[in-house]
Design a protein around this motif. Structure first.
Motif, mmCIF file in Angstrom:
data_model
loop_
_atom_site.group_PDB
_atom_site.id
_atom_site.type_symbol
_atom_site.label_atom_id
_atom_site.label_comp_id
_atom_site.label_asym_id
_atom_site.label_seq_id
_atom_site.Cartn_x
_atom_site.Cartn_y
_atom_site.Cartn_z
ATOM 1 N N ARG A 128 0.840 -1.182 0.000
ATOM 2 C CA ARG A 128 0.000 0.000 0.000
ATOM 3 C C ARG A 128 0.883 1.243 0.000
ATOM 4 O O ARG A 128 2.007 1.219 0.480
ATOM 5 C CB ARG A 128 -0.906 0.008 1.226
ATOM 6 C CG ARG A 128 -1.965 -1.079 1.205
ATOM 7 C CD ARG A 128 -2.855 -0.969 2.404
ATOM 8 N NE ARG A 128 -2.108 -1.156 3.648
ATOM 9 C CZ ARG A 128 -2.633 -0.998 4.846
ATOM 10 N NH1 ARG A 128 -3.881 -0.611 4.976
ATOM 11 N NH2 ARG A 128 -1.906 -1.204 5.920
ATOM 12 N N PRO A 129 0.395 2.369 -0.536
ATOM 13 C CA PRO A 129 1.182 3.590 -0.507
ATOM 14 C C PRO A 129 1.540 3.970 0.931
ATOM 15 O O PRO A 129 0.823 3.665 1.883
ATOM 16 C CB PRO A 129 0.246 4.634 -1.134
ATOM 17 C CG PRO A 129 -0.749 3.839 -1.915
ATOM 18 C CD PRO A 129 -0.907 2.546 -1.180
ATOM 19 N N HIS A 186 -0.548 8.518 -5.970
ATOM 20 C CA HIS A 186 -1.237 7.366 -6.547
ATOM 21 C C HIS A 186 -1.977 7.845 -7.783
ATOM 22 O O HIS A 186 -2.566 8.921 -7.796
ATOM 23 C CB HIS A 186 -2.224 6.760 -5.543
ATOM 24 C CG HIS A 186 -2.947 5.555 -6.084
ATOM 25 N ND1 HIS A 186 -4.059 5.654 -6.886
ATOM 26 C CD2 HIS A 186 -2.703 4.228 -5.942
ATOM 27 C CE1 HIS A 186 -4.473 4.443 -7.214
ATOM 28 N NE2 HIS A 186 -3.671 3.561 -6.656
ATOM 29 N N GLN A 221 -1.958 2.222 -13.714
ATOM 30 C CA GLN A 221 -1.801 2.559 -12.300
ATOM 31 C C GLN A 221 -0.314 2.691 -11.924
ATOM 32 O O GLN A 221 0.544 1.968 -12.426
ATOM 33 C CB GLN A 221 -2.441 1.502 -11.408
ATOM 34 C CG GLN A 221 -3.948 1.409 -11.525
ATOM 35 C CD GLN A 221 -4.391 0.498 -12.637
ATOM 36 O OE1 GLN A 221 -3.571 -0.034 -13.380
ATOM 37 N NE2 GLN A 221 -5.701 0.296 -12.753
ATOM 38 N N ARG A 255 2.185 4.162 -8.260
ATOM 39 C CA ARG A 255 2.230 4.797 -6.947
ATOM 40 C C ARG A 255 3.675 4.906 -6.494
ATOM 41 O O ARG A 255 4.538 4.111 -6.866
ATOM 42 C CB ARG A 255 1.381 4.049 -5.925
ATOM 43 C CG ARG A 255 1.834 2.648 -5.560
ATOM 44 C CD ARG A 255 0.976 2.128 -4.407
ATOM 45 N NE ARG A 255 1.378 0.818 -3.951
ATOM 46 C CZ ARG A 255 0.704 -0.300 -4.163
ATOM 47 N NH1 ARG A 255 -0.427 -0.259 -4.859
ATOM 48 N NH2 ARG A 255 1.138 -1.456 -3.687
#
Length: 700
Positions: free
Chosen positions: A8-9, A218, A227, A229
């Motif tokens: 996850r970021p 993101h 996508q 990030r």
């Protein structure tokens, strides 16, 4: 199975909380206690070319850009912000003669002065240089937390060793300060992009200061399955242990998952607007980078003239790829044929130490040092990258990664490096400055191959010299000339194979002359340079036996560069640069006994230019910019051309309050369909279509 790096970021909430606590502590520190004086690079005005500002990249002697007999350029954080550059590569390619050749395969890459790739263009962060493995460099990627990005054009081997023939790029960090301040940025943009950054600095106890910078973004991208990030945390502390001894610490963590887009196949030899938004990679593709770095530096001011420092650095990088990377458009079947199901994993660990002494006494400045490093690198892949599939040009199911070849260890290398250097700047008279330096690098590479292929132990070495003279006609005008030498590896040092281990490093030589001038009290500044670089010992076929490769090839480049910044009045400023590069292979024979002599190397445009018109008055500011990149070849045979392009960008900013700025950044205003670089002769990476970014920046 390949190890996944899906994360996850980075969350900024813990960072914000920590910054608030640190700032609170700094606010009650005894401000009467003052640290020893520290020279901070980039404290001067950010507009213009900064000829009077000290350059941290081209020399270790604290010379200004005007004093240096070299072609140097810097971009301040304020300039990058005003132009809306949210990536380092966007900012760097607005400098003179730098062209972007980045792809998910090499991370970040550039072309300069006729030489291309991470084996000839060095990327640094605060003067620290990670060695390049398998042609890949992954940071710095975004400009948040950096005060300046500096560029030295031409061989930089005296300061940074081999692999710097074309240029050296250095992102200079914002330094800790005992004066408390906080800045933040948030933004939204095309492709459902969301970004945010926060930075803070302040006092740490009675004798120290800290700085923390965090950033995350993101995006869903401007193409199918585009996508991406990014996230990073930069921390630094300086502390006065005694009045003569300073301690500097930094600890950084970066994570990136760039777009998993490897380009678009050509249709009838050109770009197709109908395929502009397509991504032909598989649905479960993966590109991910993780970088960690720690630096400890002790600086001892033994006397007013002598300073001794020791800098210990540790870097670790992990990189992962799992993609289908080759696409071909079959016009007869109206299908896209996909191949090269590539899975690769890098583990790289580097520990280095730099011991340096600097002597400044009147008209003479001398610096001497010893650098040593060990680098461990492991490479896993699923070579020979089997697998194939076909999909429709549009409206297709991307499928999943399915290769018959398993990911396995391929090789590892243990590399030990040593370097010794000395640099001397001597002022012969008030108007004449002589700069000279020598450096010796030695590399020992041991390659281990668990699959049973040949192992080897190779030792490579190089020597570099630089001699330059700057003649200051007056305080505002200087002429300079220099001769310098450098070296590049055959391929990349850390991923050297058995064949290339037989060869020595290539050798390069440069002759350069130029002028630098500041007019009207600094309201106008301009520089110009002429250069010629020759590079020998590149790999070529033996002219007497086409089945053998020998180190007898050569290439050269000559060119002219000009850069200017002029304040038209209190509100308007124009900035422009242009570069002309005439590069060719002087001697090169490729497979089939085909001579490439006289051909232009790939990725090298003859002409590139940038133009910016800036307006700033009262609460408003605006900028309009144009970038031109001439056509480039994608092959040494000069049969495949990457077309030239011109793009227009703009920004509009409004200071809602003294410390709050709202800015709209517009990119590719004409919605130009263009290729930023090529992935192979039949597959180009298409530049972003027209889009907008809205940011809010706050300072306290």
């Amino acid at each position: 199975m390949i190890r996944s790096m899906h994360r996850r970021p980075l969350s900024l909430r813990p960072v914000v909380a920590a910054i608030a606590l640190l700032c609170g502590g700094g606010a009650i520190a005894d401000e009467a206690e003052v640290l020893p004086t520290v020279t901070v690079q980039g404290a001067s005005a950010s507009e213009g070319l900064g000829l009077a500002r000290q350059q941290a990249t081209a020399s270790r002697l604290g010379l200004t850009a005007q004093e240096l007999p070299a072609s140097v350029e810097s971009l301040s954080a304020a300039t990058m912000q005003a132009r809306g550059d949210l990536l380092v590569k966007d900012a760097v390619t607005r400098t003179t003669g730098l062209t972007d050749i980045s792809s998910p395969g090499n991370g970040v890459g550039y072309s300069a002065r006729g030489f291309s790739g991470n084996g000839s263009i060095a990327l640094l962060e605060n003067g620290q240089r990670p060695q390049v493995a398998s042609g890949t460099a992954t940071y710095p990627s975004d400009p948040w937390g950096y005060e300046y990005i500096e560029v030295l054009r031409g061989p930089g081997s005296i300061v940074y060793g081999s692999g710097t023939t074309g240029a050296t790029i250095n992102a200079v960090r914002k330094a800790p300060s005992r004066t408390a301040s906080v800045e933040a940025m948030g933004g939204i943009g095309g492709g459902e992009t969301v970004r945010g950054g926060v930075g803070a600095t302040g006092a740490l106890g009675q004798q120290g200061a800290f700085r923390v910078d965090a950033y995350a973004d993101h995006s869903d991208g401007l193409i199918d399955r585009g996508q991406s990030r990014h996230g990073k945390l930069l921390t630094s502390v300086n502390y006065a242990l005694t009045p003569a001894l300073d301690l500097d610490l930094s600890l950084d963590h970066l994570e990136q998952r760039p777009q998993r887009y490897f380009g678009t196949p050509l249709v009838n030899g050109g770009l197709s607007r109908a395929l502009r938004g397509q991504n032909y990679n598989v649905g479960d593709a993966d590109v991910s980078y993780e970088d960690n770095k720690a630096v400890v530096r002790l600086t001892w001011r033994y006397s007013p003239s002598l300073t001794i420092s020791n800098e210990l650095a540790y870097m670790k990088a992990r990189r992962n790829w799992r993609n289908v990377e080759y696409y071909n458009f079959n016009a007869a079947a109206n299908l896209v044929e996909r191949s090269d199901y590539v899975a690769i994993h890098h583990d790289q660990e580097q520990t280095g130490n730099r011991l340096e002494a600097r002597w400044v006494d009147g008209d003479n400045r001398v610096v001497a040092g010893w650098e040593a490093a060990t680098i461990n690198y492991a490479h896993r892949s699923n070579s020979p990258y089997g697998g194939s599939s076909t999909v429709k040009p549009t409206g297709f199911d991307p499928g999943v990664f399915d290769s018959p070849d398993l990911l396995k260890p391929v090789f590892s290398t243990d590399t030990t490096t040593h370097a010794f250097y000395i640099e001397d700047a001597y002022r012969l008279s008030p108007g004449l400055l002589l700069l000279g330096g020598v450096r010796h690098d030695r590399y020992n590479i041991e390659r281990l191959t668990p699959q049973g292929a040949s192992e080897f132990d190779a030792t490579l070495q190089s020597n570099a010299v630089r001699l330059g003279l700057t003649w200051q006609l007056d305080r505002a005008t200087s002429l300079y000339a220099q001769v310098s030498s450098g070296s590049d590896p055959i391929g990349n040092l850390l991923s050297l194979n058995l064949t290339n281990s037989r060869y020595k490093l290539t050798s390069s030589r440069q002759v350069e002359a130029g002028v630098k001038q500041s007019l009207a009290g600094g309201k106008a500044e301009w520089t110009a340079a002429l250069y010629r670089i020759t590079k020998d010992d590149i790999i070529t076929r033996d002219p007497n036996n086409a089945a053998l490769s020998v180190q007898g090839g050569s290439q050269s480049s000559r060119g002219a560069e000009a850069t200017a910044s002029v304040a038209l009045d209190a509100a308007w400023r124009v900035e422009a640069n242009a570069a002309y590069t005439d590069a060719q292979f002087d001697q090169l024979i490729e497979s089939g006994n085909l001579s490439r002599a006289g051909n232009r190397p790939s990725d090298v445009p003859k002409v590139s230019a940038n133009l910016w018109l800036n307006y700033r008055a009262s609460a408003w500011r605006a900028a309009l910019g144009a970038r031109y990149v001439g056509d480039r070849y994608t092959d040494n045979a000069n049969q495949h051309v990457l077309p030239s392009y011109t793009t227009l960008d703009a920004s509009l900013g409004w200071n809602v309050r003294r410390n709050v700025l709202v800015q709209l950044n517009l990119r590719n205003l004409t919605d130009k369909l263009y290729a930023s670089t090529s992935y192979n002769d039949n597959q180009y990476l298409i530049g972003d279509r027209r889009h907008a970014e809205l940011t809010v920046q706050w300072r306290y």
